[in-house]
Write a protein that holds these residues in place. Structure first.
Motif, PDB file in Angstrom:
ATOM      1  N   HIS A   2       0.722  -0.853  -0.506  1.00 54.18           N
ATOM      2  CA  HIS A   2      -0.414   0.225  -0.085  1.00 54.18           C
ATOM      3  C   HIS A   2       1.007   1.037  -0.055  1.00 54.18           C
ATOM      4  O   HIS A   2       1.765   0.768   0.890  1.00 54.18           O
ATOM      5  CB  HIS A   2      -0.774   0.063   1.458  1.00 54.18           C
ATOM      6  CG  HIS A   2      -1.836   1.145   1.280  1.00 54.18           C
ATOM      7  ND1 HIS A   2      -1.338   2.021   1.694  1.00 54.18           N
ATOM      8  CD2 HIS A   2      -2.994   0.962   1.205  1.00 54.18           C
ATOM      9  CE1 HIS A   2      -2.545   3.352   1.399  1.00 54.18           C
ATOM     10  NE2 HIS A   2      -3.518   2.373   1.467  1.00 54.18           N
ATOM     11  N   PRO A   3       0.457   2.201  -0.561  1.00 58.41           N
ATOM     12  CA  PRO A   3       1.463   3.864  -0.834  1.00 58.41           C
ATOM     13  C   PRO A   3       1.775   3.989   0.566  1.00 58.41           C
ATOM     14  O   PRO A   3       2.503   5.425   0.849  1.00 58.41           O
ATOM     15  CB  PRO A   3       0.579   4.515  -1.760  1.00 58.41           C
ATOM     16  CG  PRO A   3      -1.112   3.897  -2.133  1.00 58.41           C
ATOM     17  CD  PRO A   3      -1.173   2.381  -1.588  1.00 58.41           C
ATOM     18  N   ASN A   4       0.697   3.647   1.023  1.00 60.54           N
ATOM     19  CA  ASN A   4       1.239   4.772   3.108  1.00 60.54           C
ATOM     20  C   ASN A   4       1.531   3.600   3.912  1.00 60.54           C
ATOM     21  O   ASN A   4       1.483   3.726   5.044  1.00 60.54           O
ATOM     22  CB  ASN A   4      -0.752   4.961   2.794  1.00 60.54           C
ATOM     23  CG  ASN A   4      -0.927   6.477   2.760  1.00 60.54           C
ATOM     24  OD1 ASN A   4      -0.146   6.964   1.858  1.00 60.54           O
ATOM     25  ND2 ASN A   4      -1.452   6.860   2.680  1.00 60.54           N
ATOM     26  N   LEU A   5       1.589   2.475   3.628  1.00 60.97           N
ATOM     27  CA  LEU A   5       2.889   1.001   4.209  1.00 60.97           C
ATOM     28  C   LEU A   5       3.965   1.502   4.387  1.00 60.97           C
ATOM     29  O   LEU A   5       4.113   0.705   2.538  1.00 60.97           O
ATOM     30  CB  LEU A   5       1.832   0.076   4.164  1.00 60.97           C
ATOM     31  CG  LEU A   5       2.425  -1.408   4.879  1.00 60.97           C
ATOM     32  CD1 LEU A   5       2.477  -0.755   6.316  1.00 60.97           C
ATOM     33  CD2 LEU A   5       0.752  -2.277   4.316  1.00 60.97           C
ATOM     34  N   THR A   6       5.281   1.281   4.987  1.00 62.64           N
ATOM     35  CA  THR A   6       6.144   0.919   5.039  1.00 62.64           C
ATOM     36  C   THR A   6       6.130  -0.404   5.870  1.00 62.64           C
ATOM     37  O   THR A   6       5.836  -0.628   7.455  1.00 62.64           O
ATOM     38  CB  THR A   6       6.951   1.792   5.438  1.00 62.64           C
ATOM     39  OG1 THR A   6       6.408   3.194   4.921  1.00 62.64           O
ATOM     40  CG2 THR A   6       8.297   1.612   5.651  1.00 62.64           C
ATOM     41  N   LEU A   7       7.186  -1.728   5.314  1.00 62.70           N
ATOM     42  CA  LEU A   7       7.037  -2.483   6.955  1.00 62.70           C
ATOM     43  C   LEU A   7       8.871  -2.520   6.746  1.00 62.70           C
ATOM     44  O   LEU A   7       9.528  -2.718   5.944  1.00 62.70           O
ATOM     45  CB  LEU A   7       7.076  -3.774   5.655  1.00 62.70           C
ATOM     46  CG  LEU A   7       5.751  -3.973   4.681  1.00 62.70           C
ATOM     47  CD1 LEU A   7       5.126  -5.562   4.370  1.00 62.70           C
ATOM     48  CD2 LEU A   7       4.155  -4.051   6.611  1.00 62.70           C
ATOM     49  N   ILE A   8       8.712  -2.972   8.028  1.00 60.06           N
ATOM     50  CA  ILE A   8      10.123  -3.444   8.526  1.00 60.06           C
ATOM     51  C   ILE A   8      10.172  -4.620   8.425  1.00 60.06           C
ATOM     52  O   ILE A   8       9.044  -5.343   9.748  1.00 60.06           O
ATOM     53  CB  ILE A   8      10.293  -1.995   9.904  1.00 60.06           C
ATOM     54  CG1 ILE A   8      10.171  -0.805   9.471  1.00 60.06           C
ATOM     55  CG2 ILE A   8      12.104  -2.803  10.172  1.00 60.06           C
ATOM     56  CD1 ILE A   8      11.736  -0.529   8.359  1.00 60.06           C
ATOM     57  N   VAL A   9      11.204  -5.475   8.236  1.00 58.97           N
ATOM     58  CA  VAL A   9      11.584  -7.253   9.028  1.00 58.97           C
ATOM     59  C   VAL A   9      11.960  -6.778   9.747  1.00 58.97           C
ATOM     60  O   VAL A   9      13.235  -6.644   9.699  1.00 58.97           O
ATOM     61  CB  VAL A   9      11.637  -7.454   8.124  1.00 58.97           C
ATOM     62  CG1 VAL A   9      11.735  -8.684   7.802  1.00 58.97           C
ATOM     63  CG2 VAL A   9      10.915  -7.834   6.246  1.00 58.97           C
ATOM     64  N   GLY A  10      11.911  -7.706  11.589  1.00 59.17           N
ATOM     65  CA  GLY A  10      12.675  -7.460  12.507  1.00 59.17           C
ATOM     66  C   GLY A  10      11.516  -8.676  13.375  1.00 59.17           C
ATOM     67  O   GLY A  10      10.721  -9.295  12.973  1.00 59.17           O
ATOM     68  N   ASP A  11      12.110  -8.100  14.632  1.00 59.68           N
ATOM     69  CA  ASP A  11      12.012  -8.495  15.595  1.00 59.68           C
ATOM     70  C   ASP A  11      11.628  -7.840  16.669  1.00 59.68           C
ATOM     71  O   ASP A  11      12.165  -6.945  17.152  1.00 59.68           O
ATOM     72  CB  ASP A  11      13.372  -9.585  16.132  1.00 59.68           C
ATOM     73  CG  ASP A  11      12.379 -10.483  17.306  1.00 59.68           C
ATOM     74  OD1 ASP A  11      11.663 -10.685  17.819  1.00 59.68           O
ATOM     75  OD2 ASP A  11      12.691 -12.026  17.584  1.00 59.68           O
ATOM     76  N   ALA A  12      10.391  -7.596  16.890  1.00 64.83           N
ATOM     77  CA  ALA A  12       9.701  -7.037  18.203  1.00 64.83           C
ATOM     78  C   ALA A  12      10.562  -7.277  19.548  1.00 64.83           C
ATOM     79  O   ALA A  12      10.773  -6.429  20.338  1.00 64.83           O
ATOM     80  CB  ALA A  12       8.439  -7.731  18.345  1.00 64.83           C
ATOM     81  N   LYS A  13      11.543  -7.935  19.639  1.00 60.82           N
ATOM     82  CA  LYS A  13      11.731  -8.457  21.175  1.00 60.82           C
ATOM     83  C   LYS A  13      13.239  -7.561  20.704  1.00 60.82           C
ATOM     84  O   LYS A  13      14.339  -7.773  21.940  1.00 60.82           O
ATOM     85  CB  LYS A  13      12.587 -10.145  21.982  1.00 60.82           C
ATOM     86  CG  LYS A  13      11.212 -10.515  22.061  1.00 60.82           C
ATOM     87  CD  LYS A  13      11.341 -12.045  22.403  1.00 60.82           C
ATOM     88  CE  LYS A  13      12.481 -13.004  21.461  1.00 60.82           C
ATOM     89  NZ  LYS A  13      11.023 -13.269  20.012  1.00 60.82           N
ATOM     90  N   VAL A  14      13.591  -6.880  19.794  1.00 57.56           N
ATOM     91  CA  VAL A  14      14.691  -6.067  19.372  1.00 57.56           C
ATOM     92  C   VAL A  14      14.762  -4.519  19.278  1.00 57.56           C
ATOM     93  O   VAL A  14      13.743  -4.074  18.947  1.00 57.56           O
ATOM     94  CB  VAL A  14      15.268  -6.888  17.924  1.00 57.56           C
ATOM     95  CG1 VAL A  14      16.924  -5.407  17.649  1.00 57.56           C
ATOM     96  CG2 VAL A  14      16.066  -8.156  18.157  1.00 57.56           C
ATOM     97  N   TYR A  15      15.159  -4.416  20.791  1.00 58.76           N
ATOM     98  CA  TYR A  15      15.199  -3.233  20.307  1.00 58.76           C
ATOM     99  C   TYR A  15      15.709  -1.835  18.876  1.00 58.76           C
ATOM    100  O   TYR A  15      14.147  -0.876  19.078  1.00 58.76           O
ATOM    101  CB  TYR A  15      15.981  -2.168  21.501  1.00 58.76           C
ATOM    102  CG  TYR A  15      16.403  -0.644  21.707  1.00 58.76           C
ATOM    103  CD1 TYR A  15      15.724   0.335  22.436  1.00 58.76           C
ATOM    104  CD2 TYR A  15      17.439   0.102  20.982  1.00 58.76           C
ATOM    105  CE1 TYR A  15      15.768   1.645  22.635  1.00 58.76           C
ATOM    106  CE2 TYR A  15      17.143   1.654  21.200  1.00 58.76           C
ATOM    107  CZ  TYR A  15      15.792   2.034  21.307  1.00 58.76           C
ATOM    108  OH  TYR A  15      16.368   3.541  22.109  1.00 58.76           O
ATOM    109  N   GLU A  16      16.240  -2.675  18.710  1.00 63.81           N
ATOM    110  CA  GLU A  16      17.089  -1.678  17.162  1.00 63.81           C
ATOM    111  C   GLU A  16      15.863  -1.855  16.364  1.00 63.81           C
ATOM    112  O   GLU A  16      15.421  -0.440  15.772  1.00 63.81           O
ATOM    113  CB  GLU A  16      18.270  -2.236  16.578  1.00 63.81           C
ATOM    114  CG  GLU A  16      19.286  -1.268  17.048  1.00 63.81           C
ATOM    115  CD  GLU A  16      19.664  -2.227  18.475  1.00 63.81           C
ATOM    116  OE1 GLU A  16      20.450  -2.128  19.349  1.00 63.81           O
ATOM    117  OE2 GLU A  16      19.278  -3.458  18.777  1.00 63.81           O
TER     118      GLU A  16
END
Length: 205
Positions: free
Chosen positions: A40-54
């Protein structure tokens, strides 16, 4: 509004995401698998892990608000991620955080001074998930952040009825269930209308 969303592929998170995008908001979502969500043009996805601060910080960099619909999944993901979200909010000066909790962490009507999951109101023999949610509640209580915990009771997919009851810090009397759709819609309303600041809020039909 720019929303940092955690739990976007879960049941409540998915419905919330669709509504936020339909209403024209920008969303950055942290996901483990980007193929689970349509572009979606207004959606940016970050691939990662919610347990990782960064990964939490990267997701929230442009955000005005954080929305978490993460579940416990019988792990400490919920508490680990909340610790990082609070730290990121303080670092990036994001004041508002809304999270999906559980009715078990609302106040007990029958045993004042106790939470529902730890009172005679609870029928659950396993309390790990409720205990994790309670820990996030206590974490948020100790901050200066403007937080709200939306606490649904039994949560079938159900339908979008739009007719439900809510109550600060308590489950509405005789509340038995609430659909995923109405929970997500109410969470969106809490976010956009700035409702129930520094409160838990129970929701049920």
């Amino acid at each position: 509004m720019h929303i940092a969303l955690f739990g976007a592929t879960g049941r409540v998170g998915t419905v919330f995401l669709h509504k936020a995008l339909e209403e024209g908001h920008h969303v950055t979502a942290l996901v483990r698998d980007a193929t689970k969500l349509a572009t979606h043009p207004n959606l940016t996805l970050i691939v990662g892990d919610a347990k990782v601060y960064e990964d939490i910080e990267k997701t929230a960099t442009k955000a005005d608000i954080i929305l978490s619909s993460l579940s416990t999944d019988q792990t400490t993901t919920l508490t680990d991620s909340m610790k990082h979200m609070i730290a990121v909010c303080l670092k990036l000066q994001i004041n508002r955080i809304v999270s999906i909790g559980t009715a078990g962490i609302l106040d007990s009507r029958l045993e004042p001074g106790k939470l529902r999951y730890d009172s005679v109101e609870s029928r659950r023999s396993k309390k790990f998930a409720a205990e994790e949610h309670a820990k996030t509640f206590y974490m948020l209580q100790q901050t200066t952040l403007d937080w709200t915990l939306v606490c649904p009771t039994a949560l079938p997919m159900g339908e979008r009825l739009g007719n439900y009851r809510v109550e600060a810090d308590l489950l509405p009397e005789e509340g038995k269930r609430i659909s995923v759709y109405d929970t997500a819609d109410f969470t969106y309303k809490v976010m956009t209308e700035h409702l129930f600041s520094k409160k838990r809020v129970g929701i049920a039909y």
